[in-house]
Scaffold this motif. Structure first.
Motif, mmCIF file in Angstrom:
data_model
loop_
_atom_site.group_PDB
_atom_site.id
_atom_site.type_symbol
_atom_site.label_atom_id
_atom_site.label_comp_id
_atom_site.label_asym_id
_atom_site.label_seq_id
_atom_site.Cartn_x
_atom_site.Cartn_y
_atom_site.Cartn_z
ATOM 1 N N LYS A 295 0.680 -1.057 0.114
ATOM 2 C CA LYS A 295 0.101 0.046 -0.067
ATOM 3 C C LYS A 295 0.886 1.239 -0.106
ATOM 4 O O LYS A 295 0.398 2.097 -0.650
ATOM 5 N N ASP A 296 1.918 1.197 0.880
ATOM 6 C CA ASP A 296 2.641 2.471 0.815
ATOM 7 C C ASP A 296 4.149 1.957 0.223
ATOM 8 O O ASP A 296 5.167 2.606 0.900
ATOM 9 N N GLY A 297 4.144 1.384 -0.728
ATOM 10 C CA GLY A 297 5.329 0.705 -1.450
ATOM 11 C C GLY A 297 5.919 1.840 -2.480
ATOM 12 O O GLY A 297 5.529 3.008 -2.391
ATOM 13 N N VAL A 298 7.072 1.284 -2.907
ATOM 14 C CA VAL A 298 7.688 2.228 -3.825
ATOM 15 C C VAL A 298 7.747 1.705 -5.383
ATOM 16 O O VAL A 298 8.031 2.380 -6.197
ATOM 17 N N VAL A 299 7.519 0.520 -5.421
ATOM 18 C CA VAL A 299 7.255 -0.266 -6.937
ATOM 19 C C VAL A 299 6.167 0.121 -7.533
ATOM 20 O O VAL A 299 5.022 -0.135 -7.021
ATOM 21 N N THR A 300 6.133 0.687 -8.819
ATOM 22 C CA THR A 300 4.837 0.827 -9.602
ATOM 23 C C THR A 300 5.034 0.284 -11.006
ATOM 24 O O THR A 300 6.096 -0.275 -11.270
ATOM 25 N N ALA A 301 4.110 0.312 -11.695
ATOM 26 C CA ALA A 301 4.383 -0.297 -13.297
ATOM 27 C C ALA A 301 5.166 0.745 -13.973
ATOM 28 O O ALA A 301 5.882 0.223 -14.764
ATOM 29 N N ALA A 302 5.537 1.759 -13.474
ATOM 30 C CA ALA A 302 6.174 2.826 -14.317
ATOM 31 C C ALA A 302 7.724 2.742 -13.844
ATOM 32 O O ALA A 302 8.635 2.925 -14.700
ATOM 33 N N ASN A 303 8.001 2.432 -12.534
ATOM 34 C CA ASN A 303 9.490 2.561 -12.193
ATOM 35 C C ASN A 303 10.086 0.898 -11.876
ATOM 36 O O ASN A 303 11.264 1.027 -11.860
ATOM 37 N N ALA A 304 9.097 -0.205 -12.364
ATOM 38 C CA ALA A 304 9.650 -1.430 -12.314
ATOM 39 C C ALA A 304 10.090 -1.743 -13.637
ATOM 40 O O ALA A 304 10.016 -1.002 -14.551
ATOM 41 N N SER A 305 11.117 -2.786 -13.776
ATOM 42 C CA SER A 305 11.664 -3.266 -15.078
ATOM 43 C C SER A 305 10.396 -3.739 -15.790
ATOM 44 O O SER A 305 9.508 -4.399 -15.350
ATOM 45 N N GLY A 306 10.776 -3.572 -17.141
ATOM 46 C CA GLY A 306 9.532 -4.086 -17.948
ATOM 47 C C GLY A 306 9.661 -5.467 -18.349
ATOM 48 O O GLY A 306 10.458 -6.319 -18.206
ATOM 49 N N ILE A 307 8.161 -6.008 -18.752
ATOM 50 C CA ILE A 307 8.430 -7.478 -19.107
ATOM 51 C C ILE A 307 8.186 -7.272 -20.641
ATOM 52 O O ILE A 307 7.362 -6.702 -21.298
ATOM 53 N N CYS A 308 9.286 -7.907 -21.252
ATOM 54 C CA CYS A 308 9.706 -7.713 -22.639
ATOM 55 C C CYS A 308 9.962 -9.070 -23.422
ATOM 56 O O CYS A 308 10.303 -10.197 -22.725
ATOM 57 N N ASP A 309 10.160 -8.859 -24.560
ATOM 58 C CA ASP A 309 10.841 -9.965 -25.588
ATOM 59 C C ASP A 309 11.866 -9.396 -26.459
ATOM 60 O O ASP A 309 11.775 -8.475 -27.214
ATOM 61 N N GLY A 310 12.895 -10.367 -26.235
ATOM 62 C CA GLY A 310 14.048 -9.811 -27.016
ATOM 63 C C GLY A 310 15.408 -10.848 -26.818
ATOM 64 O O GLY A 310 15.074 -11.738 -26.059
ATOM 65 N N ALA A 311 16.430 -10.601 -27.646
ATOM 66 C CA ALA A 311 17.515 -11.315 -27.442
ATOM 67 C C ALA A 311 18.768 -10.314 -27.757
ATOM 68 O O ALA A 311 18.828 -9.456 -28.288
ATOM 69 N N GLY A 312 20.042 -10.979 -27.112
ATOM 70 C CA GLY A 312 21.251 -10.209 -27.454
ATOM 71 C C GLY A 312 22.221 -11.265 -27.577
ATOM 72 O O GLY A 312 22.353 -12.479 -26.819
ATOM 73 N N SER A 313 23.318 -11.165 -28.312
ATOM 74 C CA SER A 313 24.392 -12.062 -28.620
ATOM 75 C C SER A 313 25.541 -11.071 -28.602
ATOM 76 O O SER A 313 25.748 -10.259 -29.241
ATOM 77 N N VAL A 314 26.862 -11.925 -28.214
ATOM 78 C CA VAL A 314 28.071 -11.427 -27.943
ATOM 79 C C VAL A 314 29.181 -12.291 -28.399
ATOM 80 O O VAL A 314 28.967 -13.465 -28.031
ATOM 81 N N ILE A 315 29.980 -11.835 -29.288
ATOM 82 C CA ILE A 315 31.122 -12.933 -29.578
ATOM 83 C C ILE A 315 32.301 -12.536 -28.822
ATOM 84 O O ILE A 315 32.837 -11.224 -29.201
ATOM 85 N N LEU A 316 32.929 -13.437 -28.134
ATOM 86 C CA LEU A 316 34.107 -13.412 -27.428
ATOM 87 C C LEU A 316 35.261 -14.048 -28.232
ATOM 88 O O LEU A 316 35.036 -14.964 -28.708
#
Length: 261
Positions: free
Chosen positions: A240-261
């Motif tokens: 009720k008196d918390g700090v986490v909202t839909a706007a400041n939380a990390s998003g629920i997303c789809d995606g990928a990233g690749s790195v070549i070492l």
């Protein structure tokens, strides 16, 4: 010269929850970023010695084979070993650690590392014992949200959002500070987008539908035009008196990233 070097790095745009990338499996998203990274670094797929790929919410039918399939569908030889890593939010970073260690220990000269997730496709699942061996009269067959399950630690008995609330109390982080940080993140993304910085790292995704072909080349989740006044009006999600909202939380997303070492 000794050391470990990043020779290429590419990612897909990040699609919003239920957005443009929702129909692409985590494996397919990983293939897109990997092919783009190989092309960017002018790396012959046959020279890759190891594949490490992170994935948490196993949302696609071939999730058990994800790293293996990303490698094979990106043109790597059948003989190239592959390992799928689940270290929760740190899974993608952990693949880079594993790839670097393999090179430093002499197991590899070139490693493909990355992470991929399709959160939109997280299944609604039925208990296998109930579905296969039967349920009692009147009980019905309930479905569980595997996405919510993945974001909830049943051992600790709380979702990740409550952990954030606990840390806010422990380190005296206010709601205003969370909102200000969220606005800063949105604004810096907006500036970088205007400057074309993301064009160097994003591999555009081609989406085919009955309406034709659509090219997705921009992250869908950010809202750089939002304001502190707008997001401060949102109610907290977990307490009720918390700090986490839909706007400041990390998003629920789809995606990928690749790195070549």
């Amino acid at each position: 010269m000794n050391g470990v070097f990043i020779v290429a790095a590419k990612r897909t745009p990040f699609g919003a929850f239920g957005g443009s990338l929702k129909a692409l499996s985590a494996t397919e998203l990983g293939v897109i970023s990997t092919k783009a990274a190989l092309e960017q670094g002018n790396v012959d797929p046959a020279t890759i010695d190891q594949v490490y790929f992170g994935n948490v919410i196993q949302s696609c039918p071939d999730a058990a084979y994800l790293a293996r399939h990303v490698g094979l569908k990106s043109g790597l030889p059948i003989s190239t070993p592959a390992l799928t890593v689940n270290r929760l939010c740190g899974s993608g970073f952990e693949t880079v650690v594993q790839g670097a260690n393999a090179i430093l220990l002499g197991y590899s000269k070139i490693a493909l590392c990355g992470g991929t997730e399709n959160m939109s496709a997280a299944p609604l699942s039925a208990n296998g014992n109930d579905a296969r061996w039967g349920i009692s009269l009147g009980k019905g067959l309930p479905l569980r949200d595997s996405l919510w399950d993945g974001l909830t630690d049943t051992h600790a008995g709380m979702p990740m959002g409550v952990t954030a609330e606990n840390l806010a109390v422990k380190y005296n982080i206010s709601r205003l500070e969370c909102d200000e940080y969220a606005i800063r993140s949105q604004e810096t993304w907006g500036e970088a987008h205007k400057m074309g910085i993301f064009q160097h790292e994003i591999a555009p995704v081609e989406i085919k539908s009955k309406k034709g072909t659509k090219i997705v080349d921009t992250d869908e989740h950010p809202r750089p035009d939002t304001t502190l006044e707008k997001i401060s009006s949102l109610a907290p999600v977990f307490q009720k008196d918390g700090v986490v909202t839909a706007a400041n939380a990390s998003g629920i997303c789809d995606g990928a990233g690749s790195v070549i070492l």
